[in-house]
Design an enzyme around this catalytic site. Structure first.
Site, PDB file in Angstrom:
ATOM      1  CE  LYS A 139      -4.130  -1.466   2.056  1.00 51.09           C
ATOM      2  NZ  LYS A 139      -4.085  -3.058   1.960  1.00 51.09           N
ATOM      3  CG  HIS A 149     -11.980  -2.341   9.173  1.00 54.07           C
ATOM      4  ND1 HIS A 149     -12.093  -0.906   9.257  1.00 54.07           N
ATOM      5  CD2 HIS A 149     -10.979  -2.761  10.207  1.00 54.07           C
ATOM      6  CE1 HIS A 149     -11.988  -0.437  10.447  1.00 54.07           C
ATOM      7  NE2 HIS A 149     -11.198  -1.357  11.078  1.00 54.07           N
ATOM      8  CD  GLU A 209     -11.090  -1.825  -2.451  1.00 51.05           C
ATOM      9  OE1 GLU A 209     -10.730  -1.388  -1.634  1.00 51.05           O
ATOM     10  OE2 GLU A 209     -11.318  -2.801  -2.811  1.00 51.05           O
ATOM     11  NE  ARG A 242      -8.049  -9.615  -4.170  1.00 49.53           N
ATOM     12  CZ  ARG A 242      -9.263  -9.107  -3.545  1.00 49.53           C
ATOM     13  NH1 ARG A 242     -10.134  -9.075  -4.331  1.00 49.53           N
ATOM     14  NH2 ARG A 242      -9.328  -8.469  -2.680  1.00 49.53           N
TER      15      ARG A 242
END
Length: 678
Positions: free
Chosen positions: A139, A258, A298, A314
């Protein structure tokens, strides 16, 4: 046929025509299990592609194994010994003669080393190149790349210095509240919200442990925590020529731990300008890393601003809602592009029509902090998969749900011309889904779908926290449940010949969460006079037997004409238990003096679930304060920390790290200490 549906069919036809000339693989291996393996097998069979499944001890009778053309055993139930073993998977590919591997999602789907191992062995990996997976796998590195590509990024710390001292200083600079995330994370694993500085150390340690177990790496990043964000993501596709498109967006804001539970497409209440900007930013993200295949970018949305959060390299769990609004088979796109085809459609050829919803059905207990559940599926009833209702699942009646894997049982997907109509359809589909044998979130999903705030699209990632379900039945629900249970008992007693037909009144006692409820039934000319602890009323039901000895009927209540009626279904369970389903809730009763186990956390030293002890944080004889972490359990990839309920002393520890524990087993002997004790 509506205009929108006609447009959809034309778009799908154009896409299918473009894909007809593509030479697909002859045989593929699916390096996954459960629902996604079944999903890939379905499209592969449609295309005439031979499928190879893999399975562990826990999955020796699994649906995905039985659906595939071939199946190979790869090891014991724990994922690190089976589904996460690159060498075993590569060996099966060679042994079976498969040309390509579809990784599904989860497990090794975003593992750059696995993708590279396939590449080095001359095996096609149905997904992006390993360089792209590696670039987006961290990330922190992904955010640096996105900043370069001009994609908006949320403020935070993404550096390599992982010392507690540096992270503490960076947390102070960013400010609280903030989010701790596993750098290689996904699916809510290794993620913690830190409200105050005194929560930081425990949050860092828990996130590191979970990240190391789930991803093999404990690097973390910190992000500013947006107070009321929406989670909106964009589906992208790229071919081998670095040509990319976006297939519109999805709102995934409804989450617990989450992890998403309800997704919808397109995301409601986005301006056309913002929708276009997000789509173009997502494509720019893909171009920046020379992406190939299916991916999802996202974003966190804060009013009219959006920030890059992460990229999933993916196919997503929620891809069916995108398929529903575009009329496209995204797995077919994946297979075609991996085989060398160009994109089936250009951006201006893609159409978005109608509205789709997906509800994830999990084996978990929403009333007890969503703790995962495991056990045997005793009875299973699905809604009819007609009129744009879709069921994606890898389970069947009789399956034993293991604690080794993700607790998702199935996905219900619906499409309709409008969002309002889609919500109504989803509510009906969830009502028609009924499972007994283990806890699931069916009633919780019904609560969310029917919340007025959800219908009004007042969405944020805090929605579930702000609209929690009722943990107890209301007065009317309790009375309905007791009446149905007593009438079921009466019917069965007569059927079995244990009750003379003339005997009246019929008396029984039902138990709910240890609480006894005496009930009396007195036959009248029409129905029964039902006496409960808080009064009486008239009720009747005409049962008819369905499959597996279950009974269904229309419960009538009240003296007035016509009486109020409600459909119910009663399913007998072992140990003299009965589960009753109503359209908007269900209840489990005990039919004798044997009370149901109350996994309500009241006995803090008992195991709250089946699982494995992953960490013991205290020693025998240690004095602790209320709230001190004592022990950590893990099940279905989720951690649960057992805390001291009060000040006291740990007298004995019954399990050690690595031990398997059954729900309800005593974990620790704990003695309370009062401040004024001598």
């Amino acid at each position: 046929m509506s205009e929108k549906t006609a447009v959809s069919e034309k778009t799908a036809m154009r896409s299918n025509n473009n894909l007809k000339s593509v030479k697909h693989f002859d045989k593929i291996l699916i390096a996954n299990r459960g629902e996604i393996a079944c999903r890939v097998i379905k499209t592969a069979k449609k295309l005439g592609i031979t499928t190879v499944a893999v399975y562990s001890d826990a999955d020796y009778q699994a649906l995905h194994k039985n659906l595939a053309d071939e199946a190979y055993y790869i090891g014991p139930s724990p994922a690190p010994e089976s589904y996460l073993c690159t060498d075993k998977l590569i060996e099966v590919v060679k042994q079976s003669g498969a040309q390509a591997v579809h990784p599904g999602y989860g497990f090794l789907s975003e593992n750059a080393d696995f993708a590279k191992a396939c590449h080095d062995a001359g095996i096609h990996f149905i997904g992006p190149g390993y360089q792209a997976i590696k670039a987006m796998g961290s990330k922190s590195e992904a955010k640096a790349l996105m900043e370069k590509a001009g994609v908006p990024v949320c403020p935070g710390y993404h550096g390599s210095d992982q010392s507690d001292e540096t992270l503490t200083l960076e947390a102070k600079r960013i400010g609280y509240p903030l989010m701790v995330k596993a750098a290689l994370g996904g699916g809510g694993k290794g993620m913690r919200i830190i409200e105050h500085s005194d929560q930081l150390q425990e949050g860092l340690q828990a996130a590191r442990r979970e990240a190391l177990k789930s991803f093999g790496d404990d690097h973390l990043l910190l992000e500013s925590y947006i107070s009321q964000p929406r989670h909106v993501e964009v589906q992208i596709f790229f071919d081998q020529n670095n040509e990319g498109v976006y297939l519109f967006d999805r709102d995934c804001s409804l989450q617990r731990r989450h992890q998403k539970v309800i997704e919808e497409a397109p995301a409601p209440n986005l301006s056309d300008a913002m929708r276009k900007s997000m789509g173009e930013a997502a494509v720019a993200a893909g171009k920046a890393i020379q992406y190939q295949g299916a991916g999802t970018v996202e974003f966190l949305v804060d009013n009219e601003r959006f920030y890059f959060m992460e990229m999933n390299t993916r196919l997503q769990v929620e891809h069916p809602v995108t398929e529903a609004i575009t009329g496209q088979d995204l797995v077919e796109w994946q297979l075609a592009i991996a085989a060398g085809a160009s994109l089936p459609l250009a951006q201006d050829q893609l159409q978005c029509h109608g509205h789709a919803l997906e509800a994830r059905i999990y084996a978990e207990s929403p009333g007890h902090d969503f703790l995962p559940s495991s056990g045997k599926i005793m009875d299973l009833q699905w809604p009819q998969a007609v009129n744009h209702v879709r069921i994606d699942t890898g389970i069947q009646q009789g399956d034993h749900i293991s604690s080794h894997y993700d607790p998702m049982l199935a996905k219900l997907v619906v499409w309709a011309e409008s969002r309002e109509a889609a919500i109504d359809k989803m509510s009906r589909a969830l009502s028609d889904y009924q499972q007994t044998g283990l806890s699931d979130n069916r009633d919780f999903l019904l609560h969310l779908i029917n919340e007025p705030a959800f219908r009004q699209a007042e969405l944020s990632t805090h929605f579930i926290h702000q609209h929690p379900p009722e943990t107890e039945l209301d007065h009317d629900q309790l009375r309905m449940s007791l009446m149905a249970g007593a009438l079921y008992q009466f019917h069965q007693s007569q059927y079995e010949g244990s009750l003379p037909a003339a005997e009246s009144p019929y008396q029984t006692t039902l138990f709910l969460n240890h609480q006894p409820y005496p009930i009396s039934l007195e036959k009248e000319s029409e129905g029964f006079r039902v006496s409960l602890t808080d009064g009486y009323c008239q009720a009747d039901i005409h049962w008819y037997e369905a499959e597996s000895g279950c009974l269904s009927g229309q419960l009538s209540i009240g003296h007035h004409t016509p009486p109020s009626t409600v459909q119910c279904r009663a399913v007998p369970l072992p140990e003299a238990r009965l589960k009753i389903f109503f359209p908007d809730f269900s209840v489990e009763l005990s039919l004798s003096g044997q009370c149901l186990a109350a996994h309500d956390g009241s006995e803090a030293m008992a195991a709250p679930m089946n699982g494995t002890v992953s960490s013991v944080m205290v020693t025998e004889g240690q004095q602790v304060h209320a709230g001190t972490p004592l022990l950590v359990m893990e099940a279905m990839k989720m951690e649960h920390t057992v805390h001291a309920p009060c000040n006291g002393i740990v007298e004995s520890i019954f399990y050690q790290t690595g031990d398997r524990v059954d729900a309800g087993s005593p974990l620790l002997a704990f003695r309370e200490e009062h401040e004024n004790a001598a």
